[in-house]
Design a protein around this motif. Sequence first.
Motif, PDB file in Angstrom:
ATOM      1  N   ARG A 100      -3.569 -15.519  32.196  1.00 39.56           N
ATOM      2  CA  ARG A 100      -2.649 -15.747  31.078  1.00 39.56           C
ATOM      3  C   ARG A 100      -3.023 -16.988  30.275  1.00 39.56           C
ATOM      4  NH1 ARG A 100       1.327 -13.568  34.853  1.00 39.56           N
ATOM      5  NH2 ARG A 100       1.665 -15.647  35.731  1.00 39.56           N
ATOM      6  N   VAL A 101      -3.492 -18.032  30.953  1.00 36.39           N
ATOM      7  CA  VAL A 101      -3.835 -19.271  30.252  1.00 36.39           C
ATOM      8  C   VAL A 101      -5.200 -19.188  29.570  1.00 36.39           C
ATOM      9  CG1 VAL A 101      -4.311 -21.742  30.534  1.00 36.39           C
ATOM     10  CG2 VAL A 101      -2.403 -20.695  31.763  1.00 36.39           C
ATOM     11  N   HIS A 102      -6.200 -18.671  30.279  1.00 40.08           N
ATOM     12  CA  HIS A 102      -7.575 -18.714  29.777  1.00 40.08           C
ATOM     13  C   HIS A 102      -7.973 -17.510  28.928  1.00 40.08           C
ATOM     14  CE1 HIS A 102      -8.502 -21.355  33.529  1.00 40.08           C
ATOM     15  NE2 HIS A 102      -7.971 -22.058  32.546  1.00 40.08           N
ATOM     16  N   MET A 103      -7.247 -16.404  29.046  1.00 45.51           N
ATOM     17  CA  MET A 103      -7.650 -15.187  28.346  1.00 45.51           C
ATOM     18  C   MET A 103      -6.558 -14.635  27.435  1.00 45.51           C
ATOM     19  SD  MET A 103      -9.482 -13.626  31.752  1.00 45.51           S
ATOM     20  CE  MET A 103      -9.674 -11.965  31.153  1.00 45.51           C
TER      21      MET A 103
ATOM     22  N   ALA B 264      -6.422 -14.900  23.234  1.00 41.38           N
ATOM     23  CA  ALA B 264      -6.518 -13.607  22.548  1.00 41.38           C
ATOM     24  C   ALA B 264      -5.281 -13.347  21.684  1.00 41.38           C
ATOM     25  CB  ALA B 264      -6.696 -12.487  23.569  1.00 41.38           C
ATOM     26  N   TYR B 265      -4.126 -13.635  22.243  1.00 43.86           N
ATOM     27  CA  TYR B 265      -2.873 -13.410  21.511  1.00 43.86           C
ATOM     28  C   TYR B 265      -2.801 -14.289  20.264  1.00 43.86           C
ATOM     29  CZ  TYR B 265       2.148 -12.928  20.609  1.00 43.86           C
ATOM     30  OH  TYR B 265       3.369 -12.690  20.014  1.00 43.86           O
ATOM     31  N   LEU B 266      -3.100 -15.569  20.437  1.00 49.94           N
ATOM     32  CA  LEU B 266      -3.024 -16.483  19.299  1.00 49.94           C
ATOM     33  C   LEU B 266      -4.061 -16.135  18.229  1.00 49.94           C
ATOM     34  CD1 LEU B 266      -2.442 -19.932  21.060  1.00 49.94           C
ATOM     35  CD2 LEU B 266      -0.763 -18.513  19.873  1.00 49.94           C
TER      36      LEU B 266
ATOM     37  N   ALA C  86     -14.858 -15.029  31.088  1.00 54.01           N
ATOM     38  CA  ALA C  86     -14.247 -14.031  30.210  1.00 54.01           C
ATOM     39  C   ALA C  86     -13.934 -14.619  28.849  1.00 54.01           C
ATOM     40  CB  ALA C  86     -12.971 -13.485  30.854  1.00 54.01           C
ATOM     41  N   LEU C  87     -13.528 -15.887  28.813  1.00 54.96           N
ATOM     42  CA  LEU C  87     -13.259 -16.537  27.528  1.00 54.96           C
ATOM     43  C   LEU C  87     -14.543 -16.683  26.719  1.00 54.96           C
ATOM     44  CD1 LEU C  87     -11.175 -17.822  25.675  1.00 54.96           C
ATOM     45  CD2 LEU C  87     -11.465 -19.980  26.934  1.00 54.96           C
ATOM     46  N   GLU C  88     -15.659 -16.906  27.404  1.00 60.81           N
ATOM     47  CA  GLU C  88     -16.946 -16.934  26.696  1.00 60.81           C
ATOM     48  C   GLU C  88     -17.229 -15.572  26.067  1.00 60.81           C
ATOM     49  OE1 GLU C  88     -19.072 -18.971  25.703  1.00 60.81           O
ATOM     50  OE2 GLU C  88     -18.810 -20.801  26.864  1.00 60.81           O
TER      51      GLU C  88
END
Length: 237
Positions: A103-106, A110-112, A153-155
Amino acid sequence: MNTVLITGASRRLGLYLTQAFLEQGCKVIALTRKASAELDALASDKLHILLLDYNSETSLAAAIDSIRGQYDALSLVVHNASLFEKDAPHKNNLCNFYDELYRVHMRLPAYLNEALEPLLYNESIPGCIVHITDIYADNPNREFGLYCSTKAALENLTKSFAKKYAPGIRVNSIAPGPLMFLPSHKEDEKKTVLGQTLLPGESGFEPILQGIRFIVDNQFVTGSCVKIDGGRSIGKI
């Protein structure tokens, strides 16, 4: 830059960036899970502090409504919010811990990104999104395996969003190394980290600000990862 949004703005790197951009005359939207005296001390008509529950879709939607209601455009979004914890203490609640990392890193970035795309998109002067990831995304630390996987995944999201939003938004990442040790770091841990770093020493947070400035100023950079790690990602053999 005119208006900058920073997540995880109440402490450490996020607080440093908030103060730096305010000093440059930018308006700053500071998203944080918890208030801090240090962030409150920066109060001015240019600082908009939004308390946000990263786990709540209702809270996320309310924050977006507030931002859209007060701002017509954004120049830069820095996704700095992070949860850096070892796997071992969460052995008995692994699923809950992994969900929180996701939820914090992905999910949050993505939502924002999706929700703020209309405020960032500008083909004349593209808006910028910067994901703060980690050098562990490429070479994971076995004690932080779950953390590392979500930063990796954030990368990947960096590249996906760079493709999706071109040419009106540029999306890049910064992978830090040993910037500033946590109070919880033991002396032997510090010695090990610095011994593996080509440019040993705590850099502080200024190099990350310099990296963000490079990304913002160079209009031909998107989908890239800038490593600011003193050479630790290749290390000493």
